[in-house]
Motif scaffolding. Sequence first.
Motif, PDB file in Angstrom:
ATOM      1  N   GLU A   7      24.995  88.756  44.916  1.00  0.00           N
ATOM      2  CA  GLU A   7      26.002  89.471  45.945  1.00  0.00           C
ATOM      3  C   GLU A   7      25.591  90.679  46.382  1.00  0.00           C
ATOM      4  N   LYS A   8      25.913  91.005  47.633  1.00  0.00           N
ATOM      5  CA  LYS A   8      25.570  92.210  48.330  1.00  0.00           C
ATOM      6  C   LYS A   8      25.903  93.345  47.635  1.00  0.00           C
ATOM      7  N   TYR A   9      26.622  93.323  47.015  1.00  0.00           N
ATOM      8  CA  TYR A   9      27.191  94.844  46.164  1.00  0.00           C
ATOM      9  C   TYR A   9      26.457  95.505  45.170  1.00  0.00           C
ATOM     10  N   GLU A  10      25.969  96.640  45.334  1.00  0.00           N
ATOM     11  CA  GLU A  10      25.608  97.264  44.424  1.00  0.00           C
ATOM     12  C   GLU A  10      26.572  98.542  43.781  1.00  0.00           C
ATOM     13  N   THR A  11      27.108  97.916  42.501  1.00  0.00           N
ATOM     14  CA  THR A  11      28.435  98.803  42.326  1.00  0.00           C
ATOM     15  C   THR A  11      27.886 100.123  41.252  1.00  0.00           C
ATOM     16  N   ASP A  12      28.862 100.856  41.033  1.00  0.00           N
ATOM     17  CA  ASP A  12      28.785 101.833  40.015  1.00  0.00           C
ATOM     18  C   ASP A  12      28.973 101.260  38.745  1.00  0.00           C
ATOM     19  N   THR A  13      29.730 100.290  38.616  1.00  0.00           N
ATOM     20  CA  THR A  13      29.900  99.478  37.263  1.00  0.00           C
ATOM     21  C   THR A  13      28.853  98.631  37.146  1.00  0.00           C
ATOM     22  N   LYS A  14      28.373  98.484  35.628  1.00  0.00           N
ATOM     23  CA  LYS A  14      27.444  97.554  35.597  1.00  0.00           C
ATOM     24  C   LYS A  14      27.896  95.879  35.433  1.00  0.00           C
ATOM     25  N   GLY A  15      27.309  95.207  36.062  1.00  0.00           N
ATOM     26  CA  GLY A  15      27.792  93.765  36.168  1.00  0.00           C
ATOM     27  C   GLY A  15      27.735  93.436  34.959  1.00  0.00           C
ATOM     28  N   GLU A  16      28.606  92.560  34.294  1.00  0.00           N
ATOM     29  CA  GLU A  16      28.662  91.824  32.774  1.00  0.00           C
ATOM     30  C   GLU A  16      28.123  90.542  32.951  1.00  0.00           C
ATOM     31  N   HIS A  17      27.827  89.942  31.890  1.00  0.00           N
ATOM     32  CA  HIS A  17      27.529  88.535  31.583  1.00  0.00           C
ATOM     33  C   HIS A  17      26.752  87.993  32.974  1.00  0.00           C
ATOM     34  N   SER A  18      25.715  88.670  32.950  1.00  0.00           N
ATOM     35  CA  SER A  18      24.447  88.454  33.977  1.00  0.00           C
ATOM     36  C   SER A  18      25.108  88.280  35.387  1.00  0.00           C
ATOM     37  N   GLY A  19      26.211  89.397  35.474  1.00  0.00           N
ATOM     38  CA  GLY A  19      26.830  89.420  36.786  1.00  0.00           C
ATOM     39  C   GLY A  19      27.921  88.503  37.120  1.00  0.00           C
ATOM     40  N   ARG A  20      28.251  87.828  36.426  1.00  0.00           N
ATOM     41  CA  ARG A  20      29.393  86.480  36.560  1.00  0.00           C
ATOM     42  C   ARG A  20      30.709  87.431  36.696  1.00  0.00           C
ATOM     43  N   CYS A  21      30.886  88.626  36.462  1.00  0.00           N
ATOM     44  CA  CYS A  21      32.033  89.469  36.521  1.00  0.00           C
ATOM     45  C   CYS A  21      31.762  90.699  36.744  1.00  0.00           C
ATOM     46  N   CYS A  22      32.802  91.599  37.166  1.00  0.00           N
ATOM     47  CA  CYS A  22      32.410  93.012  37.152  1.00  0.00           C
ATOM     48  C   CYS A  22      33.973  93.763  37.468  1.00  0.00           C
ATOM     49  N   LYS A  23      34.004  94.902  36.753  1.00  0.00           N
ATOM     50  CA  LYS A  23      35.196  95.742  36.862  1.00  0.00           C
ATOM     51  C   LYS A  23      35.665  95.818  38.381  1.00  0.00           C
ATOM     52  N   GLU A  24      36.813  96.065  38.648  1.00  0.00           N
ATOM     53  CA  GLU A  24      37.222  95.964  39.912  1.00  0.00           C
ATOM     54  C   GLU A  24      36.752  97.119  40.915  1.00  0.00           C
TER      55      GLU A  24
END
Length: 757
Positions: A582-599
């Motif tokens: 995905e295009k986003y680089e968030t402050d929260t670490k992507g979990e489970h290989s990036g399949r979900c992320c905190k809002e």
Amino acid sequence: MLCSAVLNYIATARGLPFFYVVGDDKYSATLDELSQLGLIIDRASDFCPKEDKLPNVDDIIDHFRTLDVDYKQNKHVLVGLGEFLALKGAAVAEKELRRLKNATLGSARVVVLLRCVITQVFDLANEDRRLAQQGRIYVDDSPLSGIGLTCIKYAVDDSVVSGIKGFLRLCEDGATGTIGVNTAMQFPAATLPVSSINSAYAAIRKELPNFVTDEVLGTDQQWDQLFKELAKAKWSLVSVFGKYGFALEFNDDLYRNCAGYEFRNWLFFLFLKLNVEGIGTGYLRFVVQMTDNYEYLKDNILTAIIQVPRNDSRFYAFYNERKKLIRYFPESEIAIFVHRNSINYAESLYRYTDNTRMEREEVIRWLSTYGYCPEIEYVYPALYDYLRDYTFDCGKLSEELTSYFREYKLQKLTNTIHPEFQERVNAYALSLPYVHLETRDSAILRIPDKKSAFLYWIDALGVEYLSYITALVKKKGLSMHIDVAYAELPTITSINRGFYEKWSGPLKEKLSDLDDIKHKEKGGYVFDEKHETPIHLAAELEIIERAVDRAATELAMHRCKSFIIASDHGASRLAVIRRQEEKYETDTKGEHSGRCCKEFPDADLPFAVKENGYYVLGDYGRFKKSRAANVEVHGGASLEEVLVPVITLTLRKQTSLVVQLADKDVRADRRTGTTFVIFISEVEHPYNISVIIDGERLKAKHLDATHYEVNMPSQKRSKKDVRADVYDGDDLVGNLTFEIKGKFGGADKKEFDDLTF
């Protein structure tokens, strides 16, 4: 009767020896008569310095030159000289006879009783006419001798004499024919027949005339050991083979017998060569016939199938026989076969078995390269069962789920994502069709009698394995009920473990192996440029098989009345091979290989679901800054991650279940379709009998306790090789294969048959 010449010689002191030549027929009688006349018998063998040394002629001559010292004992007959000289050869015999004829004896008389040197005596007589003139020679009218010598290094029994001294002593006593002698000497110039048994192999052949095999099959040391074994066993090959437990039926002892370089391994090879026609396994017989060195036996058992073309009429019989023969071979040995089988890679699949993990992974690599192949039904039955359709019974979603997981599994196997399937995944991310199903927690809540139930949590078990589990359960003879449910989003364990923690029964257990295989380093699999094929699938199927075995064991031991297999979530292979960030680089670490992320605010994620404080991706994307994926991932909202089974296993009544067509003559009608009746000897759910044909589940009508009618309104044409899976509730209880024929006769029948596909 003695000749007059020798009688005259004995009566008159001559001072020189007398040559008396006889054949085998008169030797013993002549010697006996000479002895009766008082002649002392002197043996050439007594002048042998050692047991296996020839006599010394000088010592013999010196002995006779001193005979006249004793005037009372000066009449002698010398025996064994002719046989000794025959061993030395014609030239030596002539030389020594020439010396002996001139040996001075004083007043002594010596009759030299000769056999085997008639030619040399004649030559001597022609050379020196005085022998005849002096009455010192006589040649019998039948002077032929059949004495022969077999030099035997390996003594078989007591009939073999020890050393040349023993041979001469037998000859001196009147022996005839071929005499076996245990001697290390050689007689290249001998005038009598000399043969050799100078090896253990030759000795064995002499003792066992029916022992027909080539000496090159073994080394000197191996034949020597067999010789000793046979001698102990009184020359019974059957006893020797029996001592080592060899038989023509092979189980796990085949590898133990053929894998090694000890005597028993070679002896087993010899056992096979000698009994090749009695080997009941055609493939092993083929291997033994082509193998002339026991060191190649094991490798040939593994690899000879490569030499048999698939169109050879023997191929499939050889394949099945070989599979049984090598089932106990370790993977280190199978590696030899895998390496050689890859030479013609396109054909390699058809020779693999599912005996070892290594071969199962090679099958998956092949299929990932060439695509699905029907032959996996016999090459890798477990994979075939995994890839078979599981026909879902989920109301309106049934066809959607059946086709979805059919395509998903094929793409997982072949390591591809079809564009149209990606579009389908994206559409489901928007519509969330699974919300019409029951939740996993609800399905588990409905389980009765939890105190007698065993909850077995298999981490990361999705519904993709249901066809495989169904086949395993059928083989185990268990009864099964399946609820297809969905997990909470995001599909991570921390959100979905409540069902296990809230379980009110005393029996529960978690199995993490499947989850470890999918996305943890300790699972042993990775996804990168060098490891792109889904070989981890082989390990997944093994884990599930062990789980069903565990269920069967717990139920058989009556530790529980029901065994519940449930899971927290599934997993996705396609989300890994998609490599979509995905295009986003968030402050929260992507979990489970990036399949979900905190809002996070202002997200533009068209295929994401917002749930439980997370953004959950429903397509095959991945948030940046997340841990690299292993071979499969979870946490997202794809169907393979969300849908989980709740499987209830129980013991089936121990009966011999019979499932068959009540009438094999099945006819189709162009107006009403096809109707047939199934006989089932005993059922658990008489009003929930169904048949799956070509992925379509057809409900059966209950006629009576054992008969069920199935109607196929759309099947209005004849059809061959119809395959039907028969279900009692969720239990696969039988498989039928039959032909649908046309209903009409004559011209109508021909018109009907023209519609056949």
